[in-house]
Design a protein around this motif. Structure first.
Motif, short mmCIF file in Angstrom:
data_model
loop_
_atom_site.label_atom_id
_atom_site.label_comp_id
_atom_site.label_asym_id
_atom_site.label_seq_id
_atom_site.Cartn_x
_atom_site.Cartn_y
_atom_site.Cartn_z
N VAL A 369 -23.14 -15.21 -17.91
CA VAL A 369 -23.88 -16.32 -17.17
C VAL A 369 -22.74 -17.40 -16.73
O VAL A 369 -22.57 -18.29 -17.78
CB VAL A 369 -24.93 -16.94 -18.13
N PRO A 370 -22.29 -17.32 -15.73
CA PRO A 370 -21.29 -18.54 -15.47
C PRO A 370 -22.34 -19.82 -15.31
O PRO A 370 -23.47 -19.91 -14.87
CB PRO A 370 -20.94 -18.23 -14.05
N ILE A 371 -21.78 -21.01 -15.65
CA ILE A 371 -22.51 -22.20 -15.41
C ILE A 371 -21.51 -23.40 -14.95
O ILE A 371 -20.35 -23.74 -15.38
CB ILE A 371 -22.84 -22.91 -16.96
N GLY A 372 -21.59 -23.30 -13.82
CA GLY A 372 -20.78 -23.90 -12.73
C GLY A 372 -19.60 -23.23 -12.47
O GLY A 372 -19.40 -21.89 -12.70
N ARG A 373 -18.60 -23.78 -11.63
CA ARG A 373 -17.49 -22.97 -11.23
C ARG A 373 -16.27 -22.61 -12.16
O ARG A 373 -15.29 -22.05 -11.84
CB ARG A 373 -17.02 -23.69 -9.64
N SER A 374 -16.37 -23.17 -13.33
CA SER A 374 -15.34 -22.91 -14.25
C SER A 374 -15.80 -22.74 -15.78
O SER A 374 -14.93 -22.31 -16.42
CB SER A 374 -14.21 -24.49 -14.31
N LYS A 375 -16.93 -22.61 -15.96
CA LYS A 375 -17.34 -22.37 -17.33
C LYS A 375 -18.32 -21.04 -17.41
O LYS A 375 -18.90 -20.91 -16.28
CB LYS A 375 -18.06 -23.67 -18.05
N GLY A 376 -18.74 -20.77 -18.55
CA GLY A 376 -19.56 -19.67 -18.63
C GLY A 376 -19.72 -19.28 -20.11
O GLY A 376 -19.12 -19.52 -20.79
N VAL A 377 -21.08 -18.45 -20.29
CA VAL A 377 -20.96 -17.94 -21.59
C VAL A 377 -21.54 -16.63 -21.54
O VAL A 377 -22.00 -16.02 -20.20
CB VAL A 377 -22.41 -18.71 -22.21
N GLY A 378 -21.44 -15.62 -22.37
CA GLY A 378 -22.12 -14.32 -22.34
C GLY A 378 -21.32 -13.46 -23.58
O GLY A 378 -20.88 -13.87 -24.51
N ALA A 379 -22.05 -12.20 -23.40
CA ALA A 379 -21.56 -11.17 -24.44
C ALA A 379 -21.54 -9.78 -23.77
O ALA A 379 -21.95 -9.52 -22.69
CB ALA A 379 -22.59 -11.07 -25.57
N ARG A 384 -19.66 -11.53 -28.59
CA ARG A 384 -19.29 -12.80 -27.77
C ARG A 384 -17.99 -12.80 -26.74
O ARG A 384 -17.25 -12.41 -27.37
CB ARG A 384 -19.43 -13.91 -28.69
N VAL A 385 -18.23 -13.65 -25.61
CA VAL A 385 -17.20 -13.39 -24.68
C VAL A 385 -16.85 -14.86 -24.38
O VAL A 385 -17.58 -15.75 -24.14
CB VAL A 385 -17.60 -12.47 -23.38
N PRO A 386 -15.58 -15.25 -24.60
CA PRO A 386 -15.32 -16.79 -24.33
C PRO A 386 -15.49 -16.98 -23.02
O PRO A 386 -15.39 -16.14 -22.03
CB PRO A 386 -13.85 -16.72 -24.76
N SER A 387 -15.62 -18.44 -22.71
CA SER A 387 -15.95 -18.92 -21.46
C SER A 387 -15.04 -18.63 -20.37
O SER A 387 -15.31 -18.19 -19.14
CB SER A 387 -16.07 -20.50 -21.48
N LEU A 388 -13.46 -18.51 -20.66
CA LEU A 388 -12.53 -18.27 -19.62
C LEU A 388 -12.88 -16.70 -19.02
O LEU A 388 -12.57 -16.46 -17.99
CB LEU A 388 -11.16 -18.28 -20.52
N LEU A 389 -13.08 -15.83 -20.08
CA LEU A 389 -13.44 -14.51 -19.65
C LEU A 389 -14.47 -14.27 -18.71
O LEU A 389 -14.51 -13.65 -17.62
CB LEU A 389 -13.47 -13.53 -20.97
N VAL A 390 -15.82 -15.20 -19.18
CA VAL A 390 -16.82 -15.09 -18.23
C VAL A 390 -16.65 -15.42 -16.93
O VAL A 390 -17.00 -15.04 -15.80
CB VAL A 390 -17.84 -15.97 -18.72
N TRP A 391 -15.59 -16.56 -16.82
CA TRP A 391 -15.15 -17.05 -15.50
C TRP A 391 -14.53 -16.29 -14.75
O TRP A 391 -14.60 -15.88 -13.45
CB TRP A 391 -14.40 -18.46 -15.58
N LEU A 392 -13.43 -15.43 -15.34
CA LEU A 392 -12.38 -14.52 -15.11
C LEU A 392 -13.42 -13.39 -14.14
O LEU A 392 -13.18 -12.87 -13.24
CB LEU A 392 -11.73 -13.98 -16.06
N ILE A 393 -14.28 -12.86 -15.06
CA ILE A 393 -15.02 -11.68 -14.55
C ILE A 393 -15.96 -12.03 -13.79
O ILE A 393 -16.12 -11.12 -12.54
CB ILE A 393 -15.65 -10.77 -15.89
N LYS A 394 -16.77 -13.12 -13.96
CA LYS A 394 -18.01 -13.12 -13.03
C LYS A 394 -18.04 -14.51 -12.36
O LYS A 394 -18.05 -14.73 -11.11
CB LYS A 394 -19.24 -13.08 -13.91
N PHE A 399 -18.68 -11.52 -8.50
CA PHE A 399 -18.63 -9.83 -8.33
C PHE A 399 -18.65 -9.59 -6.71
O PHE A 399 -18.47 -8.68 -6.55
CB PHE A 399 -19.58 -9.02 -9.01
N VAL A 400 -18.32 -10.66 -5.75
CA VAL A 400 -18.56 -10.28 -4.48
C VAL A 400 -17.48 -9.48 -3.95
O VAL A 400 -17.61 -8.54 -3.45
CB VAL A 400 -18.67 -11.53 -3.57
N SER A 401 -16.03 -9.90 -4.60
CA SER A 401 -14.99 -9.12 -3.97
C SER A 401 -15.03 -7.56 -4.64
O SER A 401 -14.51 -6.78 -4.14
CB SER A 401 -13.78 -9.82 -4.21
N MET A 402 -15.52 -7.46 -5.90
CA MET A 402 -15.64 -6.25 -6.37
C MET A 402 -16.87 -5.01 -5.84
O MET A 402 -16.55 -4.05 -5.88
CB MET A 402 -15.99 -6.20 -7.75
#
Ligand SMILES: Cc1cc2nc3c(=O)[nH]c(=O)nc-3n(C[C@H](O)[C@H](O)[C@H](O)COP(=O)(O)OP(=O)(O)OC[C@H]3O[C@@H](n4cnc5c(N)ncnc54)[C@H](O)[C@@H]3O)c2cc1C
Length: 416
Positions: A369-379, A384-394, A399-402
Motif C-alpha cells: 500500500v503506497p502512501i503518497g509518492r515516496s512511502k508505503g507499507v506492506g507485507a 513485513r516489507v519496509p517502506s522503501l521496498l513498497v515504494w520500489l515495487i509498487k 505496476f504500470v510499467s510492468m
C-alpha cells in the motif's frame, strides 16, 4: 460455424485467458482452425486499475498509453482467430448456451443486441467501484477521463475531503491526495500541522488495512498523518446527502456532501469519495449462479461454474474463487487454462490423461500500500516489507510499467 470460446470482460482476467487460449489451448486441440476466441467488453481499453488512486489526480504521473491499453491492438497478432466485440453482456442463457450482448453504440446509432452462442464461456466481467474515479465500471476510457477532469477541476476550491473506506483503495487515495494537496511534513514532525486541505478517512473497522497486521496499519496511519490525513476508526457511513454525492455523474460527483456517521457525527465534505464496497458486474448472470456476495459461484479449485452446464468458468473479481487481486488472477490463469483444455479435449471425443489441475489461494499476509509518492507499507508472503521496498515495487508507478507484458501476452509466452 466456428466453435466459440467466449470471454466476457477484457481486463486482467479476460485478456490473460484470451492470450492463453490463443497461444496454448487452441493449438493443442484437434482441428484448431475450427475454434475462435471472442472477447466482449464495453470498453475498448483495459486499464491499469491499481494506479487509479494516483492517476485520478493528473495525467502527468503516467504515460496515458500505458495506463489505458487498446485491447484489439494486443490481439492483432492472432489474426482471424480472434474477434473483439464492443458491447456488454446483458443476459446469459445457460440452457441455450447463448449470451446476449448489447453493442456499445456511437452517437445516433440505434440499439443492437447480438446473440452469441458459445462452446466454452469464461465470465471475467470484474467489478465496479462506487466512486466512478476508481475504474472503468461499465463504461469506457473517455467517460473515466471525463470524471477525472471534473474532479481535478473541483480540487483547487476544496478545503475538506472525506474518503470512506479504510481498505487499500481508500488509504492509497487519501495518501495520494494528501501529498498532492498538502505536501509532506518534515523529517522531525510526526504530523502535518495546519494542512491546506483537511482530509479524513472513515474506516468501519477498528483497524485500517484489514489484511495487514495492526503494527503495519499503525505505521500507515503515521504516514497518513504526515500528509495531513486524519483517520476515524470503528465508524461507518450511515448516509450521505445528496444521496449520490461522490457517486454520480457530472455535478453529483463533485457535490458538497454531508456525511452522516454511525457515531452521530456529521462531516461536511467539499468532496466525498466512497472507496468501499465494490459491486460485481454480474447482473446478467442468472441469480441461481450467484453467491451471496453477488459474485459467480465458482469451484475455487477448478474455476468451473458447476451449475451452469459444461465448459462455463468464472475468474477475476466477478468470481468468488478467491479475494479480488491481480496477483491471484495471474496465479490462477494457468490452472483455469489447463482445465478448459481438458474439457475441450473431452468435448472433442478425446480422453485427457491425469487429473484436473487445482488452485489453492495463498492466504498469507500479502499487500502493498503506497502512501503518497515516496512511502508505503506492506507485507509479502507473511513478512513485513519496509517502506522503501513498497515504494520500489509498487509506489513508483503502481505496476504500470510492468503490466505491458501482461496486456500483449508476452507474459504468457510459455505454457506453465
Ligand atoms: C482503486 C483500486 C486499487 C486496486 N489496487 C490493487 C493492487 O494494488 N493490487 C491488486 O492485486 N489488486 C488491486 N485492485 C484490485 C484489482 O484492480 C482487481 O482485482 C482487478 O482489476 C480485477 O480484474 P478483472 O479482470 O477481474 O476485472 P476488472 O478489472 O474489474 O475489469 C472488468 C472488465 O469487464 C468488462 N465488463 C464489465 N461489465 C461487462 C459486461 N456486462 N459484459 C462484458 N464485459 C463487461 C469491463 O469493461 C472490463 O473490461 C485494486 C482495485 C481498485 C478498485
Amino acid at each position: 460455424m466456428p466453435k466459440t470460446i467466449l470471454i466476457l470482460g477484457a481486463s486482467y482476467a479476460g485478456t490473460a485467458t484470451a492470450h492463453y487460449a490463443l497461444k496454448h489451448t487452441i493449438p493443442s486441440l484437434p482441428d484448431p482452425s475450427s475454434f475462435e476466441v471472442v472477447l466482449v467488453a464495453p470498453s475498448r481499453h483495459a486499464l491499469c486499475r491499481p494506479a487509479t488512486p494516483r492517476a485520478l489526480l493528473s495525467d502527468d504521473f503516467f504515460d496515458q498509453d500505458k495506463l489505458f491499453i487498446d485491447v484489439e491492438q494486443q490481439f492483432k497478432q492472432y489474426g482471424e482467430r480472434f474477434r473483439f466485440v464492443h458491447g456488454r453482456a446483458t443476459r446469459l442463457d445457460t440452457e441455450g448456451r447463448v449470451v446476449s450482448v448489447e453493442l456499445v453504440k456511437d452517437a445516433g446509432e440505434g440499439e443492437v443486441t447480438l446473440e452469441v452462442a458459445y462452446h466454452a464461456l469464461i465470465i471475467a466481467t470484474g467489478s465496479s467501484t462506487p466512486s466512478p474515479l476508481h475504474g472503468l465500471n461499465s463504461s469506457g476510457r473517455d467517460e473515466l477521463r471525463a470524471h477525472w477532469t471534473a474532479f481535478r477541476a473541483a480540487l483547487p476550491s476544496a478545503k475538506t475531503i472525506v474518503i470512506a473506506g479504510g481498505g487499500p483503495a481508500g488509504i492509497e487515495t487519501a495518501g495520494e491526495l494528501g501529498e498532492y494537496l498538502n505536501g509532506r511534513a518534515g523529517w522531525f514532525s510526526s504530523k502535518l500541522e495546519n494542512p491546506k486541505v483537511k482530509l479524513t478517512v472513515v474506516s468501519r473497522e477498528e483497524k485500517i488495512l484489514p489484511l495487514l497486521r495492526p503494527s503495519i496499519a499503525q505505521t500507515a496511519e503515521g504516514f497518513l498523518a504526515k500528509v495531513g490525513v486524519d483517520v476515524i476508526r470503528g465508524v461507518s457511513v450511515d448516509s450521505v446527502s445528496p444521496p449520490d454525492g461522490g457517486r454520480g455523474e457530472g455535478g453529483s460527483l463533485t457535490a458538497k456532501t454531508e456525511v452522516k456517521l454511525s457515531n452521530g457525527q456529521t462531516l461536511a465534505a467539499d468532496l466525498y469519495i466512497p472507496a468501499y464496497g465494490t459491486i460485481p458486474n454480474t447482473g446478467f448472470v442468472p441469480e441461481g449462479l450467484r453467491a451471496e456476495n453477488g459474485r459467480v459461484e465458482t469451484n475455487p479449485q477448478t474455476l468451473r461454474v458447476e451449475k451452469a452446464g459444461e465448459r462455463v468458468y468464472a475468474v477475476g473479481d466477478a468470481s468468488n474463487y478467491a479475494r479480488p487481486a491481480v496477483h491471484l488472477i495471474m496465479e490462477v490463469i494457468p490452472v483455469l487454462a489447463a482445465n478448459i483444455k481438458r474439457d475441450l479435449l473431452r468435448a472433442a471425443g478425446e480422453s485427457p490423461s491425469g487429473e484436473d489441475r487445482v488452485f489453492k489461494e495463498d492466504k498469507r499476509e500479502m499487500q502493498f500500500v503506497p502512501i503518497g509518492r515516496s512511502k508505503g507499507v506492506g507485507a509479502a508472503m507473511g513478512f513485513r516489507v519496509p517502506s522503501l521496498l513498497v515504494w520500489l515495487i509498487k509506489g513508483r508507478d503502481y505496476f504500470v510499467s510492468m503490466a505491458g507484458k501482461m496486456w500483449n501476452g508476452q507474459h504468457w509466452a510459455k505454457e506453465t
